[in-house]
Design a protein around this motif. Sequence first.
Motif, mmCIF file in Angstrom:
data_model
loop_
_atom_site.group_PDB
_atom_site.id
_atom_site.type_symbol
_atom_site.label_atom_id
_atom_site.label_comp_id
_atom_site.label_asym_id
_atom_site.label_seq_id
_atom_site.Cartn_x
_atom_site.Cartn_y
_atom_site.Cartn_z
ATOM 1 N N GLU A 1 -9.707 -5.035 8.656
ATOM 2 C CA GLU A 1 -10.893 -5.898 8.606
ATOM 3 C C GLU A 1 -11.760 -5.584 7.389
ATOM 4 O O GLU A 1 -12.318 -6.486 6.766
ATOM 5 C CB GLU A 1 -11.721 -5.755 9.880
ATOM 6 C CG GLU A 1 -11.093 -6.409 11.080
ATOM 7 C CD GLU A 1 -11.856 -6.152 12.374
ATOM 8 O OE1 GLU A 1 -12.682 -5.215 12.425
ATOM 9 O OE2 GLU A 1 -11.617 -6.888 13.335
ATOM 10 N N GLN A 2 -11.872 -4.314 7.064
ATOM 11 C CA GLN A 2 -12.708 -3.894 5.931
ATOM 12 C C GLN A 2 -11.962 -3.969 4.598
ATOM 13 O O GLN A 2 -12.555 -3.712 3.552
ATOM 14 C CB GLN A 2 -13.204 -2.465 6.161
ATOM 15 C CG GLN A 2 -14.099 -2.326 7.360
ATOM 16 C CD GLN A 2 -14.361 -0.869 7.725
ATOM 17 O OE1 GLN A 2 -13.877 0.050 7.078
ATOM 18 N NE2 GLN A 2 -15.124 -0.675 8.778
ATOM 19 N N ARG A 3 -10.662 -4.279 4.665
ATOM 20 C CA ARG A 3 -9.816 -4.292 3.467
ATOM 21 C C ARG A 3 -9.934 -2.958 2.723
ATOM 22 O O ARG A 3 -9.995 -2.904 1.500
ATOM 23 C CB ARG A 3 -10.204 -5.439 2.521
ATOM 24 C CG ARG A 3 -10.163 -6.818 3.124
ATOM 25 C CD ARG A 3 -8.728 -7.233 3.410
ATOM 26 N NE ARG A 3 -8.603 -8.660 3.659
ATOM 27 C CZ ARG A 3 -8.554 -9.197 4.881
ATOM 28 N NH1 ARG A 3 -8.651 -8.449 5.936
ATOM 29 N NH2 ARG A 3 -8.407 -10.495 5.019
ATOM 30 N N ASN A 4 -9.971 -1.888 3.494
ATOM 31 C CA ASN A 4 -10.155 -0.541 2.972
ATOM 32 C C ASN A 4 -8.795 0.009 2.535
ATOM 33 O O ASN A 4 -8.023 0.518 3.352
ATOM 34 C CB ASN A 4 -10.793 0.340 4.042
ATOM 35 C CG ASN A 4 -11.135 1.719 3.549
ATOM 36 O OD1 ASN A 4 -10.520 2.241 2.621
ATOM 37 N ND2 ASN A 4 -12.115 2.325 4.206
ATOM 38 N N GLU A 5 -8.506 -0.095 1.258
ATOM 39 C CA GLU A 5 -7.202 0.306 0.737
ATOM 40 C C GLU A 5 -6.920 1.787 0.970
ATOM 41 O O GLU A 5 -5.798 2.160 1.310
ATOM 42 C CB GLU A 5 -7.095 -0.026 -0.754
ATOM 43 C CG GLU A 5 -6.993 -1.505 -1.010
ATOM 44 C CD GLU A 5 -6.758 -1.839 -2.468
ATOM 45 O OE1 GLU A 5 -6.130 -1.025 -3.178
ATOM 46 O OE2 GLU A 5 -7.181 -2.929 -2.888
ATOM 47 N N LYS A 6 -7.932 2.613 0.783
ATOM 48 C CA LYS A 6 -7.752 4.055 0.977
ATOM 49 C C LYS A 6 -7.378 4.355 2.439
ATOM 50 O O LYS A 6 -6.454 5.123 2.699
ATOM 51 C CB LYS A 6 -9.029 4.796 0.589
ATOM 52 C CG LYS A 6 -8.915 6.290 0.631
ATOM 53 C CD LYS A 6 -10.205 6.953 0.159
ATOM 54 C CE LYS A 6 -10.089 8.467 0.266
ATOM 55 N NZ LYS A 6 -11.339 9.123 -0.140
ATOM 56 N N ALA A 7 -8.088 3.736 3.362
ATOM 57 C CA ALA A 7 -7.799 3.946 4.787
ATOM 58 C C ALA A 7 -6.420 3.390 5.146
ATOM 59 O O ALA A 7 -5.686 4.008 5.924
ATOM 60 C CB ALA A 7 -8.878 3.301 5.651
ATOM 61 N N TYR B 1 0.785 -1.228 0.000
ATOM 62 C CA TYR B 1 0.000 0.000 0.000
ATOM 63 C C TYR B 1 0.824 1.290 0.000
ATOM 64 O O TYR B 1 0.369 2.310 -0.473
ATOM 65 C CB TYR B 1 -0.954 0.022 1.203
ATOM 66 C CG TYR B 1 -1.971 -1.089 1.155
ATOM 67 C CD1 TYR B 1 -2.994 -1.075 0.213
ATOM 68 C CD2 TYR B 1 -1.904 -2.160 2.036
ATOM 69 C CE1 TYR B 1 -3.928 -2.097 0.160
ATOM 70 C CE2 TYR B 1 -2.831 -3.184 1.986
ATOM 71 C CZ TYR B 1 -3.843 -3.142 1.050
ATOM 72 O OH TYR B 1 -4.762 -4.154 0.993
ATOM 73 N N GLN C 1 -9.753 -1.715 12.023
ATOM 74 C CA GLN C 1 -10.959 -1.524 11.210
ATOM 75 C C GLN C 1 -10.611 -1.483 9.722
ATOM 76 O O GLN C 1 -11.291 -2.102 8.904
ATOM 77 C CB GLN C 1 -11.675 -0.225 11.601
ATOM 78 C CG GLN C 1 -12.362 -0.290 12.933
ATOM 79 C CD GLN C 1 -12.911 1.068 13.368
ATOM 80 O OE1 GLN C 1 -12.645 2.089 12.750
ATOM 81 N NE2 GLN C 1 -13.670 1.063 14.452
ATOM 82 N N ALA C 2 -9.572 -0.752 9.376
ATOM 83 C CA ALA C 2 -9.159 -0.658 7.971
ATOM 84 C C ALA C 2 -8.755 -2.023 7.436
ATOM 85 O O ALA C 2 -9.098 -2.381 6.306
ATOM 86 C CB ALA C 2 -8.009 0.343 7.824
#
Length: 161
Positions: free
Chosen positions: A128-134, A71, A125-126
């Motif tokens: 777990e959500q696989r939130n690339e932006k976060a 990332y 949280q990021a």
Amino acid sequence: MTRKKVVSLGLICIISVIALISSQNATYAYDIGSGSQQKKDNDCGSHSSLLINNGFSAHLNMYYELLAEKYRPEYLDAWRDISKEQAVLKRKISEAMKSGKIMHGDVIEEEWLKKHEELQTLFVQAVEQRNEKALKKIIPKVFQQQKDLNKMYKKRLEIIN
């Protein structure tokens, strides 16, 4: 390294981190402001274990390295420097604790612990959500916080030297 291997290693590291966080025996965020000496003595064992637990540190360092590689590759070298320095500082802190030069619980400042807990909540949280932006946003913050921890370790070691 194939994408499948990276994902597998990442999952293993996440599980390790979750196990560590849920464990009462090994955690960064222990109560450094406890009132009784007995409570402090009980808490210091877990902190000492964490300082010298190279096995977990190796997993965590690899996890952070893989996240940076995926990332935020521009932070990869910085993370490697931070983690190498931290390993040396943790060893010195551990030795100082064993020799009695540092009392258990006198290393990490309470404000850092609070910020660490907040940041780790966002980080988990990021992940777990696989939130690339976060993740792209939070990885530099996690690395900076570890760099700040290194500064705290250095400051504490300077006091005893």
